[in-house]
Design a protein around this motif. Sequence first.
Motif, PDB file in Angstrom:
ATOM      1  N   GLY A  18     -21.746  -2.467  -1.418  1.00 50.19           N
ATOM      2  CA  GLY A  18     -20.775  -2.509  -0.554  1.00 50.19           C
ATOM      3  C   GLY A  18     -20.579  -0.841  -0.688  1.00 50.19           C
ATOM      4  N   PRO A  19     -18.878  -0.961  -0.035  1.00 46.97           N
ATOM      5  CA  PRO A  19     -18.162   0.221  -0.661  1.00 46.97           C
ATOM      6  C   PRO A  19     -18.135   0.419  -2.260  1.00 46.97           C
ATOM      7  CG  PRO A  19     -17.197  -0.417   1.070  1.00 46.97           C
ATOM      8  CD  PRO A  19     -17.826  -1.574   0.267  1.00 46.97           C
ATOM      9  N   GLU A  23     -15.873  -2.009  -6.353  1.00 47.86           N
ATOM     10  CA  GLU A  23     -16.319  -1.900  -7.948  1.00 47.86           C
ATOM     11  C   GLU A  23     -15.208  -2.158  -8.541  1.00 47.86           C
ATOM     12  OE1 GLU A  23     -19.505   0.983  -8.493  1.00 47.86           O
ATOM     13  OE2 GLU A  23     -20.749  -0.121  -7.105  1.00 47.86           O
ATOM     14  N   THR A  24     -14.060  -1.287  -8.722  1.00 48.71           N
ATOM     15  CA  THR A  24     -13.260  -0.902  -9.118  1.00 48.71           C
ATOM     16  C   THR A  24     -12.038  -1.716  -8.337  1.00 48.71           C
ATOM     17  OG1 THR A  24     -13.796   0.374 -10.574  1.00 48.71           O
ATOM     18  CG2 THR A  24     -11.474   0.309 -11.198  1.00 48.71           C
ATOM     19  N   PRO A  25     -10.984  -3.125  -9.031  1.00 47.35           N
ATOM     20  CA  PRO A  25     -10.044  -3.470  -8.177  1.00 47.35           C
ATOM     21  C   PRO A  25      -9.419  -2.900  -8.306  1.00 47.35           C
ATOM     22  CG  PRO A  25     -10.591  -5.342  -9.530  1.00 47.35           C
ATOM     23  CD  PRO A  25     -11.719  -4.063  -9.638  1.00 47.35           C
ATOM     24  N   LEU A  26      -7.323  -1.396  -7.035  1.00 52.17           N
ATOM     25  CA  LEU A  26      -6.890  -1.050  -7.435  1.00 52.17           C
ATOM     26  C   LEU A  26      -5.911  -1.992  -7.547  1.00 52.17           C
ATOM     27  CD1 LEU A  26      -5.624   1.448  -6.604  1.00 52.17           C
ATOM     28  CD2 LEU A  26      -5.131   0.762  -4.432  1.00 52.17           C
ATOM     29  N   THR A  27      -5.126  -2.415  -8.599  1.00 59.23           N
ATOM     30  CA  THR A  27      -4.558  -2.869  -9.351  1.00 59.23           C
ATOM     31  C   THR A  27      -2.034  -2.498  -8.533  1.00 59.23           C
ATOM     32  OG1 THR A  27      -3.995  -1.823 -11.277  1.00 59.23           O
ATOM     33  CG2 THR A  27      -5.477  -3.072 -11.381  1.00 59.23           C
ATOM     34  N   LEU A  28      -2.511  -4.004  -7.986  1.00 54.07           N
ATOM     35  CA  LEU A  28      -0.590  -4.271  -7.834  1.00 54.07           C
ATOM     36  C   LEU A  28      -0.068  -5.455  -8.543  1.00 54.07           C
ATOM     37  CD1 LEU A  28       1.892  -3.129  -5.725  1.00 54.07           C
ATOM     38  CD2 LEU A  28       0.076  -5.005  -4.136  1.00 54.07           C
ATOM     39  N   MET A  29       1.262  -3.892  -8.871  1.00 54.36           N
ATOM     40  CA  MET A  29       2.277  -5.313  -9.959  1.00 54.36           C
ATOM     41  C   MET A  29       3.229  -5.739  -8.974  1.00 54.36           C
ATOM     42  SD  MET A  29       3.599  -5.522 -13.147  1.00 54.36           S
ATOM     43  CE  MET A  29       2.404  -6.847 -13.991  1.00 54.36           C
ATOM     44  N   LEU A  30       3.221  -7.209  -8.545  1.00 51.66           N
ATOM     45  CA  LEU A  30       4.808  -7.053  -7.490  1.00 51.66           C
ATOM     46  C   LEU A  30       6.185  -7.102  -8.756  1.00 51.66           C
ATOM     47  CD1 LEU A  30       3.297 -11.109  -6.384  1.00 51.66           C
ATOM     48  CD2 LEU A  30       2.788  -7.872  -5.047  1.00 51.66           C
ATOM     49  N   ASP A  31       7.191  -6.591  -7.764  1.00 45.19           N
ATOM     50  CA  ASP A  31       8.307  -7.139  -8.616  1.00 45.19           C
ATOM     51  C   ASP A  31       9.191  -8.683  -8.976  1.00 45.19           C
ATOM     52  OD1 ASP A  31       9.012  -7.699  -5.592  1.00 45.19           O
ATOM     53  OD2 ASP A  31      10.913  -7.684  -5.548  1.00 45.19           O
ATOM     54  N   TRP A  32       8.389  -9.604  -9.233  1.00 42.93           N
ATOM     55  CA  TRP A  32       8.791 -11.099  -8.692  1.00 42.93           C
ATOM     56  C   TRP A  32       8.055 -11.869  -8.565  1.00 42.93           C
ATOM     57  CZ3 TRP A  32      13.799 -10.854  -9.859  1.00 42.93           C
ATOM     58  CH2 TRP A  32      14.533 -12.231 -10.109  1.00 42.93           C
ATOM     59  N   GLU A  52     -11.419  -4.485   4.759  1.00 44.74           N
ATOM     60  CA  GLU A  52     -12.214  -2.860   6.279  1.00 44.74           C
ATOM     61  C   GLU A  52     -11.589  -1.656   5.666  1.00 44.74           C
ATOM     62  OE1 GLU A  52     -10.193  -4.020   9.708  1.00 44.74           O
ATOM     63  OE2 GLU A  52     -11.056  -5.930   9.471  1.00 44.74           O
ATOM     64  N   GLN A  53     -11.031  -1.619   4.634  1.00 45.59           N
ATOM     65  CA  GLN A  53     -10.733   0.272   4.083  1.00 45.59           C
ATOM     66  C   GLN A  53     -11.189  -0.090   2.384  1.00 45.59           C
ATOM     67  OE1 GLN A  53      -8.636   2.710   5.002  1.00 45.59           O
ATOM     68  NE2 GLN A  53      -7.700   1.374   6.942  1.00 45.59           N
ATOM     69  N   GLY A  54     -12.359  -0.453   2.391  1.00 46.26           N
ATOM     70  CA  GLY A  54     -12.898  -0.795   1.969  1.00 46.26           C
ATOM     71  C   GLY A  54     -12.460  -1.197   0.517  1.00 46.26           C
ATOM     72  N   LEU A  55     -11.429  -1.461   0.029  1.00 51.59           N
ATOM     73  CA  LEU A  55     -10.383  -1.768  -0.961  1.00 51.59           C
ATOM     74  C   LEU A  55     -11.139  -3.444  -1.798  1.00 51.59           C
ATOM     75  CD1 LEU A  55      -7.259  -0.494   0.153  1.00 51.59           C
ATOM     76  CD2 LEU A  55      -8.963   0.856  -1.686  1.00 51.59           C
ATOM     77  N   ALA A 216       3.276   9.724 -11.143  1.00 54.30           N
ATOM     78  CA  ALA A 216       2.025  11.168 -10.275  1.00 54.30           C
ATOM     79  C   ALA A 216       0.780  11.023 -10.522  1.00 54.30           C
ATOM     80  CB  ALA A 216       3.033  11.728 -10.774  1.00 54.30           C
ATOM     81  N   GLU A 217       0.506  10.720 -11.675  1.00 50.93           N
ATOM     82  CA  GLU A 217      -1.100  11.373 -12.172  1.00 50.93           C
ATOM     83  C   GLU A 217      -1.930  10.483 -11.552  1.00 50.93           C
ATOM     84  OE1 GLU A 217      -1.847  11.189 -16.939  1.00 50.93           O
ATOM     85  OE2 GLU A 217      -0.283  12.658 -16.269  1.00 50.93           O
ATOM     86  N   THR A 218      -1.852   8.903 -10.910  1.00 48.53           N
ATOM     87  CA  THR A 218      -2.215   8.036 -10.304  1.00 48.53           C
ATOM     88  C   THR A 218      -2.345   8.601  -9.279  1.00 48.53           C
ATOM     89  OG1 THR A 218      -1.412   6.161 -11.617  1.00 48.53           O
ATOM     90  CG2 THR A 218      -2.057   5.232  -9.250  1.00 48.53           C
ATOM     91  N   LEU A 219      -1.016   8.825  -8.502  1.00 48.06           N
ATOM     92  CA  LEU A 219      -1.790   9.266  -6.995  1.00 48.06           C
ATOM     93  C   LEU A 219      -2.290  10.367  -6.555  1.00 48.06           C
ATOM     94  CD1 LEU A 219      -0.091   8.950  -3.952  1.00 48.06           C
ATOM     95  CD2 LEU A 219       1.260  10.361  -4.725  1.00 48.06           C
ATOM     96  N   SER A 220      -2.739  11.395  -7.876  1.00 47.39           N
ATOM     97  CA  SER A 220      -3.208  12.737  -7.452  1.00 47.39           C
ATOM     98  C   SER A 220      -4.475  12.081  -7.810  1.00 47.39           C
ATOM     99  CB  SER A 220      -3.086  13.220  -8.649  1.00 47.39           C
ATOM    100  OG  SER A 220      -3.919  14.337  -8.414  1.00 47.39           O
ATOM    101  N   ARG A 221      -5.346  11.188  -8.648  1.00 51.77           N
ATOM    102  CA  ARG A 221      -6.376  10.273  -9.282  1.00 51.77           C
ATOM    103  C   ARG A 221      -6.852   9.962  -7.569  1.00 51.77           C
ATOM    104  NH1 ARG A 221      -5.657   8.180 -13.232  1.00 51.77           N
ATOM    105  NH2 ARG A 221      -4.982   5.967 -12.435  1.00 51.77           N
ATOM    106  N   GLU A 222      -6.172   8.853  -7.382  1.00 53.60           N
ATOM    107  CA  GLU A 222      -6.361   7.640  -6.218  1.00 53.60           C
ATOM    108  C   GLU A 222      -5.891   7.520  -4.781  1.00 53.60           C
ATOM    109  OE1 GLU A 222      -8.376   5.768  -6.606  1.00 53.60           O
ATOM    110  OE2 GLU A 222      -8.579   5.154  -9.027  1.00 53.60           O
ATOM    111  N   LYS A 223      -5.516   8.749  -4.339  1.00 53.23           N
ATOM    112  CA  LYS A 223      -4.576   9.273  -3.148  1.00 53.23           C
ATOM    113  C   LYS A 223      -4.907   8.116  -1.634  1.00 53.23           C
ATOM    114  CE  LYS A 223      -2.202  12.905  -0.967  1.00 53.23           C
ATOM    115  NZ  LYS A 223      -1.586  14.237  -0.412  1.00 53.23           N
TER     116      LYS A 223
END
Length: 314
Positions: A18-19, A23-32, A52-55, A216-223
């Motif tokens: 697949g996309p 292969e490498t999950p995008l990690t999201l940390m919740l606030d709570w 559907e977005q390949g994520l 900021a670095e993450t956005l540049s790399r993972e926009k």
Amino acid sequence: MKRILFALILFTGLAWNGPLWAETPLTLMLDWFPNVDHLPIYVAQEKGFFDEQGLAVEILSPSDTADALKLAAAGKVDLAVSYEPQTVMAAARGIDVRVVGRLIEHPLTTLLYLKSSGFTKPADLSGKTIGYTVPGLMDVLMDAFAKVNGIENYRLVNVGFSIVPALSAGRVDAVMGPFKTYETVTMAAEGLEAGFFELEKWGIPDYDELVFICGAETLSREKKRITAFVKAVARGIEVIEASPEAALAAYFQAVPDADRKVETAAFRLTRPYYAKRQVCDPERWQTFADFALKHGLIERPVAVAPLLPALDAD
């Protein structure tokens, strides 16, 4: 024949895997801990909008209420759910964060108390013990709220996640940080009637309660992947608007241990506050940042424009 065989192996490998993004999950940390404030995220997950977005998205819960922004800013997680006031405060300290989307578009935060306490105006809390939830945010916000509303000689105590136990046991007289759409419901489930002061009605400017941030670095790399994530969440909010019961069912499928009675009641209260658009309003953010400087939430001015990059995800 060798070329044909190689092409077949390559095609099979791509079809199987697949996309490449997945292969490498995008990690999201919740606030709570997971709750209906985060429902659009779980709808996007359960309805396949991330796929559907390949994520592939890995959703994490914080061990401490102040963890999410710190870890995102340091690049330890790709994305975090944070708060507009916390983001402005971080920017004032020189922390290089970016706001890439919205989850809740108006304040839910309150100064919460037991209705039996009889408080009718914020100044009634002068001389009282007041808890707060997120260190470095809600304690500072409480100080500003107190200045605006004439609360004097109060004592602050960090209660973290233990909001209702701290109130019901009488360890604190009120708590800064609980949501009017959630803790009021959990209190009612325990037979406790909540009273609260809504911040935006007592001198605090309107703001985005919950936002998605990254370093900021993450956005540049993972926009590209971050833009795809925000698009998927926006679709999750569309499902909430079109089919609220289906959206709630998807949430319960993703979070099976959730208290269905409490979360259903909280969802009804929260539903009007989910962000209609993912684009932040720079003027509204600047108004809050200017208020923060005037009332001591931050020590130096913050120009919000660099915090709010255009992602074309709306």
